[in-house]
Write an enzyme that holds these catalytic residues in place. Structure first.
Site, PDB file in Angstrom:
ATOM      1  N   THR A   1      -9.046   7.786  -6.256  1.00  0.00           N
ATOM      2  CA  THR A   1     -10.138   8.206  -7.129  1.00  0.00           C
ATOM      3  C   THR A   1      -9.656   9.138  -8.227  1.00  0.00           C
ATOM      4  OG1 THR A   1     -11.707   7.905  -5.349  1.00  0.00           O
ATOM      5  CG2 THR A   1     -12.416   9.342  -7.121  1.00  0.00           C
TER       6      THR A   1
ATOM      7  N   GLY B   1      -6.164  10.265  -8.573  1.00  0.00           N
ATOM      8  CA  GLY B   1      -4.741  10.174  -8.895  1.00  0.00           C
ATOM      9  C   GLY B   1      -3.923  11.384  -8.438  1.00  0.00           C
TER      10      GLY B   1
ATOM     11  N   ASP C   1       4.617   0.880   8.488  1.00  0.00           N
ATOM     12  CA  ASP C   1       5.772   0.432   7.686  1.00  0.00           C
ATOM     13  C   ASP C   1       6.381   1.549   6.852  1.00  0.00           C
ATOM     14  OD1 ASP C   1       3.083  -0.056   6.486  1.00  0.00           O
ATOM     15  OD2 ASP C   1       4.239  -0.383   4.658  1.00  0.00           O
TER      16      ASP C   1
ATOM     17  N   LYS D   1      -9.453   2.823   5.445  1.00  0.00           N
ATOM     18  CA  LYS D   1     -10.737   2.288   5.908  1.00  0.00           C
ATOM     19  C   LYS D   1     -11.109   1.015   5.150  1.00  0.00           C
ATOM     20  CE  LYS D   1     -12.591   6.177   4.806  1.00  0.00           C
ATOM     21  NZ  LYS D   1     -11.372   6.952   4.496  1.00  0.00           N
TER      22      LYS D   1
ATOM     23  N   LYS E   1      -9.090  -1.229   3.797  1.00  0.00           N
ATOM     24  CA  LYS E   1      -8.301  -2.362   4.275  1.00  0.00           C
ATOM     25  C   LYS E   1      -8.828  -2.851   5.631  1.00  0.00           C
ATOM     26  CE  LYS E   1      -4.249  -3.928   6.311  1.00  0.00           C
ATOM     27  NZ  LYS E   1      -2.865  -3.911   6.729  1.00  0.00           N
TER      28      LYS E   1
ATOM     29  N   GLY F   1     -12.495   6.215  -2.476  1.00  0.00           N
ATOM     30  CA  GLY F   1     -11.684   5.199  -3.147  1.00  0.00           C
ATOM     31  C   GLY F   1     -11.094   4.334  -2.061  1.00  0.00           C
ATOM     32  N   HIS F   2     -11.607   3.140  -1.897  1.00  0.00           N
ATOM     33  CA  HIS F   2     -11.159   2.249  -0.824  1.00  0.00           C
ATOM     34  C   HIS F   2     -10.404   1.076  -1.440  1.00  0.00           C
ATOM     35  CE1 HIS F   2     -14.470   3.823   2.113  1.00  0.00           C
ATOM     36  NE2 HIS F   2     -13.706   4.776   1.606  1.00  0.00           N
TER      37      HIS F   2
ATOM     38  N   ASN G   1     -16.871   9.524  -4.617  1.00  0.00           N
ATOM     39  CA  ASN G   1     -15.705  10.352  -4.263  1.00  0.00           C
ATOM     40  C   ASN G   1     -14.735   9.487  -3.446  1.00  0.00           C
ATOM     41  OD1 ASN G   1     -17.634  10.258  -2.200  1.00  0.00           O
ATOM     42  ND2 ASN G   1     -17.310  12.341  -1.499  1.00  0.00           N
TER      43      ASN G   1
ATOM     44  N   THR H   1     -16.382  17.551   2.568  1.00  0.00           N
ATOM     45  CA  THR H   1     -17.310  16.932   1.633  1.00  0.00           C
ATOM     46  C   THR H   1     -18.729  17.280   2.098  1.00  0.00           C
ATOM     47  OG1 THR H   1     -17.813  14.910   0.406  1.00  0.00           O
ATOM     48  CG2 THR H   1     -17.440  14.652   2.791  1.00  0.00           C
TER      49      THR H   1
ATOM     50  N   ASP I   1      -8.748   8.588   3.282  1.00  0.00           N
ATOM     51  CA  ASP I   1      -7.666   7.716   2.779  1.00  0.00           C
ATOM     52  C   ASP I   1      -6.815   7.124   3.891  1.00  0.00           C
ATOM     53  OD1 ASP I   1      -8.491   8.296   0.185  1.00  0.00           O
ATOM     54  OD2 ASP I   1      -7.184  10.045   0.062  1.00  0.00           O
ATOM     55  N   GLU I   2      -7.389   6.911   5.038  1.00  0.00           N
ATOM     56  CA  GLU I   2      -6.637   6.390   6.185  1.00  0.00           C
ATOM     57  C   GLU I   2      -6.384   4.885   6.071  1.00  0.00           C
ATOM     58  OE1 GLU I   2      -9.595   7.922   6.391  1.00  0.00           O
ATOM     59  OE2 GLU I   2      -9.457   9.708   7.654  1.00  0.00           O
TER      60      GLU I   2
ATOM     61  N   GLN J   1     -14.604   8.948   3.403  1.00  0.00           N
ATOM     62  CA  GLN J   1     -13.964  10.217   3.792  1.00  0.00           C
ATOM     63  C   GLN J   1     -13.468  10.129   5.247  1.00  0.00           C
ATOM     64  OE1 GLN J   1     -17.285  10.631   1.926  1.00  0.00           O
ATOM     65  NE2 GLN J   1     -15.858  10.235   0.299  1.00  0.00           N
TER      66      GLN J   1
HETATM   67  P1  GDP Z   1      -9.401   4.553   2.385  1.00  0.00           P
HETATM   68  O1  GDP Z   1     -10.003   5.520   1.442  1.00  0.00           O
HETATM   69  O2  GDP Z   1      -9.459   5.023   3.804  1.00  0.00           O
HETATM   70  O3  GDP Z   1      -9.940   3.170   2.239  1.00  0.00           O
HETATM   71  O4  GDP Z   1      -7.847   4.474   2.015  1.00  0.00           O
HETATM   72  P2  GDP Z   1      -7.238   4.345   0.516  1.00  0.00           P
HETATM   73  O5  GDP Z   1      -7.472   2.985   0.021  1.00  0.00           O
HETATM   74  O6  GDP Z   1      -7.681   5.494  -0.309  1.00  0.00           O
HETATM   75  O7  GDP Z   1      -5.708   4.614   0.816  1.00  0.00           O
HETATM   76  C1  GDP Z   1      -4.971   3.806   1.666  1.00  0.00           C
HETATM   77  C2  GDP Z   1      -3.822   3.173   0.841  1.00  0.00           C
HETATM   78  O8  GDP Z   1      -2.876   2.620   1.729  1.00  0.00           O
HETATM   79  C3  GDP Z   1      -4.273   2.030  -0.039  1.00  0.00           C
HETATM   80  O9  GDP Z   1      -3.465   1.999  -1.186  1.00  0.00           O
HETATM   81  C4  GDP Z   1      -4.028   0.795   0.831  1.00  0.00           C
HETATM   82  O10 GDP Z   1      -3.789  -0.383   0.071  1.00  0.00           O
HETATM   83  C5  GDP Z   1      -2.785   1.215   1.546  1.00  0.00           C
HETATM   84  N1  GDP Z   1      -2.629   0.677   2.914  1.00  0.00           N
HETATM   85  C6  GDP Z   1      -3.581   0.467   3.856  1.00  0.00           C
HETATM   86  N2  GDP Z   1      -3.019   0.061   5.019  1.00  0.00           N
HETATM   87  C7  GDP Z   1      -1.693   0.018   4.787  1.00  0.00           C
HETATM   88  C8  GDP Z   1      -0.562  -0.282   5.609  1.00  0.00           C
HETATM   89  O11 GDP Z   1      -0.668  -0.598   6.797  1.00  0.00           O
HETATM   90  N3  GDP Z   1       0.677  -0.184   5.018  1.00  0.00           N
HETATM   91  C9  GDP Z   1       0.837   0.172   3.710  1.00  0.00           C
HETATM   92  N4  GDP Z   1       2.075   0.242   3.228  1.00  0.00           N
HETATM   93  N5  GDP Z   1      -0.206   0.463   2.917  1.00  0.00           N
HETATM   94  C10 GDP Z   1      -1.441   0.405   3.451  1.00  0.00           C
HETATM   95  P1  IMO Z   2     -12.065   8.105   1.009  1.00  0.00           P
HETATM   96  O1  IMO Z   2     -13.368   7.449   1.368  1.00  0.00           O
HETATM   97  C1  IMO Z   2      -9.807  11.826   0.676  1.00  0.00           C
HETATM   98  C2  IMO Z   2     -12.061  15.398  -0.517  1.00  0.00           C
HETATM   99  C3  IMO Z   2     -11.763  16.015  -1.868  1.00  0.00           C
HETATM  100  C4  IMO Z   2     -12.027  17.471  -1.554  1.00  0.00           C
HETATM  101  C5  IMO Z   2     -13.226  17.399  -0.607  1.00  0.00           C
HETATM  102  C6  IMO Z   2     -14.580  17.602  -1.275  1.00  0.00           C
HETATM  103  O2  IMO Z   2     -11.326   7.397  -0.060  1.00  0.00           O
HETATM  104  O3  IMO Z   2     -11.276   8.401   2.228  1.00  0.00           O
HETATM  105  P2  IMO Z   2     -16.098  16.062  -2.838  1.00  0.00           P
HETATM  106  O4  IMO Z   2     -15.840  15.471  -4.188  1.00  0.00           O
HETATM  107  O5  IMO Z   2     -16.418  15.060  -1.780  1.00  0.00           O
HETATM  108  O6  IMO Z   2     -17.099  17.183  -2.872  1.00  0.00           O
HETATM  109  O7  IMO Z   2     -14.703  16.762  -2.412  1.00  0.00           O
HETATM  110  O8  IMO Z   2     -13.188  16.109  -0.028  1.00  0.00           O
HETATM  111  N1  IMO Z   2     -12.418  13.965  -0.551  1.00  0.00           N
HETATM  112  C7  IMO Z   2     -11.614  12.978  -0.138  1.00  0.00           C
HETATM  113  N2  IMO Z   2     -10.333  13.007   0.305  1.00  0.00           N
HETATM  114  N3  IMO Z   2     -10.483  10.657   0.648  1.00  0.00           N
HETATM  115  C8  IMO Z   2     -11.769  10.611   0.235  1.00  0.00           C
HETATM  116  O9  IMO Z   2     -12.529   9.494   0.318  1.00  0.00           O
HETATM  117  C9  IMO Z   2     -12.379  11.804  -0.221  1.00  0.00           C
HETATM  118  N4  IMO Z   2     -13.604  12.115  -0.700  1.00  0.00           N
HETATM  119  C10 IMO Z   2     -13.612  13.430  -0.876  1.00  0.00           C
HETATM  120  O10 IMO Z   2     -10.433  15.789  -2.260  1.00  0.00           O
HETATM  121  O11 IMO Z   2     -10.962  18.008  -0.843  1.00  0.00           O
HETATM  122 MG    MG Z   3      -9.492   6.577  -0.289  1.00  0.00          MG
END
Ligand code: GDP
Ligand code: IMO
Ligand code: MG
Length: 427
Positions: A299, A301, A332, A16, A18, A40-41, A38, A238, A13-14, A223
């Protein structure tokens, strides 16, 4: 020509999605190489938000090719829902291809995921419940069903018969759960196979030809490094290889063909699910980051656990992935904090550790060693160049880059595509 792997440098959830969407503007192909739904981007473009689970984050550009590599585990039902959802919003999904070697997530994998978690009791991993672990386990046990089987009704019938018998024995006999009926599963999944057959193509051939022709390719990790099956905080990981090396294995492109690796990291750090987390903030600051950063899983919530930026982890991610650059997101969100801490090392039983430990036992006993900096105020979201940032935010970025040992190429100051500044050009 550039081939770039975009990998998570923390626990997922870093941002990636975006970063991939941003870089995809100059790419020809975007390929997902591991994980499944698993992931959620989130991509925000022109004020519209898209939550992608399986489809590569290049899909918003109609002319780009988007590929799902052999290393991905694909749930056909989720895939169909996702393409239909995108198509209904006017997104072109014709340039999407899936490797015949990708493994399929079957309904019994989801059931098994739930049963496995329940049986772990207090030691549960906190999986996303999407059947990811069981699908990869079957792949390694050589009992999995691949896309090539799913789209070939005879081959599918045969492999499903064998697989279902074994799974029903496990689910009914060991877990006392309900099994699945062959005709029902076969009927539903052979229809999925018919629907998906037009998407199946040899992803490795497409990629290697494109690279030979000098095209730009993005490898989109799911991940993050600390969730990697080999390098993560095992067993709280994972079941795939999000690390950069996974890009090669999971797409059928040799490692010599991947030019650059960019690690995506938040300006702080989050984690969903169980497992140790040295810089976790169980206080008002953690809550502030969660609320301001909307740190709730894309993914599932679930609230994400939040903590200070950890340079022990960043240096580890730099080493494991061979990071060339960092993309620092969500700067930000840190606005308005009076003091900011950066973890520089861990203290373990009186000893200072500067390398990330391999065992949970040690990690769980680690206390972060912090360096403190003053925070900044003011809205960062309109900033478009480094000079637009408050001086303390600039100092913070410089310091985390220095301690991580990696230069910063991109900075995120908001979820929108335009809220990204480029410090180093990647192409
Ligand atoms: P991913 O799984 O690595 O693609 O990351 P996620 O989409 O799960 O979570 C990142 C969240 O931060 C998303 O809701 C993005 O829209 C949001 N996001 C990404 N970059 C930024 C940023 O620079 N600032 C803010 N405020 N939100 C961001
Ligand atoms: P993105 O791509 C954050 C975590 C789960 C759990 C562990 C194992 O959006 O960054 P799994 O269902 O893969 O067997 O769960 O990994 N996990 C994530 N955490 N972002 C994800 O994907 C994740 N995908 C799995 O919460 O701790
Ligand atoms: Mg994510």
């Amino acid at each position: 020509m550039s081939t770039i792997a975009v990998v998570g440098a923390q626990w997922g959830d870093e941002g990636k999605g975006k970063v991939t969407d941003f870089l995809a503007r100059d790419a020809d192909i975007v390929v997902r190489y591991q994980g499944g739904n698993n992931a959620g981007h989130t991509v925000v473009a022109d004020g519209q938000e898209f939550k992608l689970h399986l489809i590569p984050s290049g899909i918003l550009y109609p002319e780009k090719m988007c590929l799902i590599g052999n290393g991905v585990v694909l749930d056909p039902e989720v895939f169909i829902r996702e393409i239909d959802g995108l198509a209904s919003r006017g997104i072109n999904v014709d340039n999407l291809r899936i490797s015949p070697r990708a493994h399929v997530i079957m309904p019994y994998h989801r059931k098994q995921d739930a049963c496995d978690e329940e049986s772990r009791g207090a030691k549960k991993i906190g999986t996303t419940g999407r059947g990811i672990g069981p699908a990869y386990a079957d792949k390694i046990s050589r009992t999995g069903i691949r896309m090539a089987d799913l789209v070939d009704s005879e081959s599918f019938k045969d492999s499903l018969k064998t697989a279902l018998e074994a799974k029903n024995n496990l689910l009914k006999g060991v877990y006392g759960a309900e099994g699945s009926d062959f005709d029902e599963v076969y009927g539903t999944y052979s229809r999925f196979g018919e629907r998906l057959s037009g998407f199946v193509a040899d992803v490795s051939i497409i990629l290697n030809e494109a690279i030979r022709e000098g095209r730009n390719v993005l490898f989109e990790g799911a991940q993050g490094t600390l969730l990697d099956i080999d390098h993560g905080t095992y067993p709280y990981v994972t079941s795939s290889s999000p690390a950069a090396a996974g890009a090669s294995l999971g797409s059928g492109v040799g490692p010599t063909r991947i030019n650059k690796v960019i690690g995506v990291a938040k300006a702080y750090i989050t984690r969903v699910g169980e497992g140790p987390f040295p810089t976790e903030l169980n206080d008002g600051t953690g809550e502030k980051l969660r609320q301001r950063g909307h740190e709730f899983g894309t993914t599932t919530g679930r609230p994400r656990r939040c903590g200070w930026y950890d340079t022990v982890i960043a240096r580890y991610a730099a080493r494991i992935n061979g990071l060339d650059y960092l993309a620092i997101t969500k700067l930000d969100v840190m606005t308005g904090l009076e003091r900011i801490k950066i973890c520089t090392a861990y203290s373990y039983k009186g000893e200072t550790l500067t390398e990330f430990p391999p065992t949970l036992k040690v990690l769980a006993g680690c206390e972060p060693v912090y360096e403190e900096m003053p925070g900044w105020t003011g809205d960062l979201t309109p900033a478009r160049s480094f000079g637009d940032l408050p001086v303390n935010a600039q100092k913070y970025l410089n310091r985390i880059s220095e301690l991580s040992g990696v230069p910063v190429a991109l900075i995120g100051v908001g979820p929108g595509r335009e809220q990204t500044m480029v410090l180093n050009n990647l192409y």
